[in-house]
Design an enzyme around this catalytic site. Structure first.
Site, PDB file in Angstrom:
ATOM      1  CD  GLN A   1      -3.075   0.582   0.093  1.00 49.88           C
ATOM      2  OE1 GLN A   1      -3.036  -0.669  -0.395  1.00 49.88           O
ATOM      3  NE2 GLN A   1      -3.867   1.593  -0.331  1.00 49.88           N
TER       4      GLN A   1
ATOM      5  CD  GLU B   1       5.732 -26.775  12.248  1.00 50.37           C
ATOM      6  OE1 GLU B   1       5.321 -26.712  13.342  1.00 50.37           O
ATOM      7  OE2 GLU B   1       6.266 -27.548  11.704  1.00 50.37           O
TER       8      GLU B   1
END
Length: 409
Positions: free
Chosen positions: A362, A389
């Protein structure tokens, strides 16, 4: 027990700077090329082997750092360079840890050197646990290993997925069910060398991010391995299964499940450190850009809208690192994760990486959305941290269950 400190000692700083230099000089310049190629970056792994970063000795030294900060420090710097290449470098470590944790001295001495090779002929290894229908739900694993006593061989059938280096590894460490009635306590790990009849690579995944890391299915069809390939050996397995059956009869299933959860908790801060590295890299690009990019006659960092974003980004990164360091120190000090501190570190760091890399895009505006700048790649890479994980949802579930003591569904 090491005292907790937020200051690295001189030796740690030296190691950190050495790894950072490799990441800056070797990994980062190669990142865009190997992301586009979506191939294993063998030349970079070879360079890592030449300087000693791609080796068991290196990871052992960081693992046995008495402060617990060696591994998270190394992971942050490598993944600051590039997540895909770094995962190719550290992926073998997952399999090596599996052998170190469960194997005999003979198995460790036999198989771990074959996982790494040497600087002139590098090898990789794969840890194969996840399955198409059993990712976070390890109790639903379907890969089976059956013992053929007459031949002293194990026969393995099943399909593994999301395996880093799967199918191309010189050594595969495969987790399989040997007693389906015991849930995750009925699992065992096996060494399956490349070229074993019945072992093949399935689908190679074309991924959104970490594209320099090879990820594929591993198919096992009547794969036969000798009894010596059962990590820990048959006698140790039989003793462990007998204890698990007795505990199950005594109604200790919940305690066993929590013990398994603790094992996963201890590994999660390392993933959090990877996420911190990626977030930090994106933040640094955004900060430099904001100080040099001018709009309306002044640098865009002069605008509060940009400056406040950068302030929030840095604050979140530092907070994530502190959570990772706390959990890593607790693990090495033998402290129990009574509040699921391991999952907390992984959850916050993963979500921070996604948010910070998005904010970096951005701040760079249209440039950030192009591949001319690295934040676009970093944002794609960051998405994996909230998935592997244990997803962010699983982390929240673990934390909530730990805090409440309730079987939250």
């Amino acid at each position: 027990m090491a005292e907790f400190t937020m200051e690295l000692n001189d030796e740690q700083k030296e190691v950190r700077d050495w790894i950072h230099g490799f990441a800056a000089d070797v990994i980062r310049p190669a990142a865009a090329e190997w992301d586009e190629r979506e191939e294993t970056p063998w030349p970079v792994i070879q360079e890592a082997a030449k300087v000693g970063i791609y080796s068991l000795d290196f990871y052992a030294q960081q693992y046995f750092d008495p402060t617990g900060l060696g591994i998270p420090m190394a992971m942050e710097e490598l993944f600051w360079g590039d997540a895909g290449i770094a995962l190719s470098i550290v992926g073998t470590g997952l399999a090596a840890v599996g052998v170190l944790a469960n194997g005999t001295e003979e198995q460790i001495g036999t198989w771990i050197p074959q996982m790494y090779g040497d600087a002139n002929d590098v090898k990789v290894a794969a840890f194969c646990s996840s399955e198409p229908d059993a990712g976070s739900d390890v109790a639903s694993m379907r890969t089976r290993a059956v013992y053929d006593e007459a031949k002293d061989e194990w026969v393995i059938n099943g399909t593994k997925t999301w395996a880093t280096n799967g199918g191309i590894a010189n050594v595969h460490v495969v987790v399989a069910v040997v007693d389906s009635e015991l849930g995750s306590k009925g699992h065992a790990s096996f060494i399956v060398p490349l070229g074993t009849p019945g072992l093949s690579q399935g689908q190679k995944f074309k991924k959104h991010g970490i594209r320099a890391s090879h990820t594929a299915e591993v198919v096992l069809e009547n794969v036969r391995v000798p009894g010596s390939c059962l990590l820990g050996g048959k006698e140790k397995l039989d003793e462990r299964l007998a204890r698990a059956r007795e505990r199950a009869k005594a109604g200790n299933g919940e305690r066993l499940k929590n013990a398994a959860m603790a094992t996963f908790e201890a590994s999660r801060p390392a993933v959090g450190a990877m996420a911190v590295g990626t977030a930090r890299a994106a933040y640094e690009v955004a900060l430099d850009y904001a100080k040099t990019r001018e709009q309306f006659g002044r640098p865009i960092i002069d605008n509060q809208g940009v400056a406040f974003q950068l302030a929030d980004m840095r604050t979140s990164i530092d907070a994530a690192r502190l959570l990772v360091w706390r959990a890593s120190w607790m693990a090495v000090s033998g402290k129990q994760f009574t509040s699921a501190e391991g999952s907390m570190s992984k959850l916050f760091a993963s979500e921070t990486a996604k948010k910070v890399t998005g904010q970096a895009i951005q701040i760079l505006g249209g440039n950030g959305y192009t591949r001319e700048y690295p934040v676009e790649r970093m944002h794609r890479d960051a998405a994996i941290y909230t998935i592997f994980e244990g997803t962010s949802e699983i982390q929240r579930l673990v934390i909530a269950r730990t805090l409440s003591g309730m079987p939250i569904r």
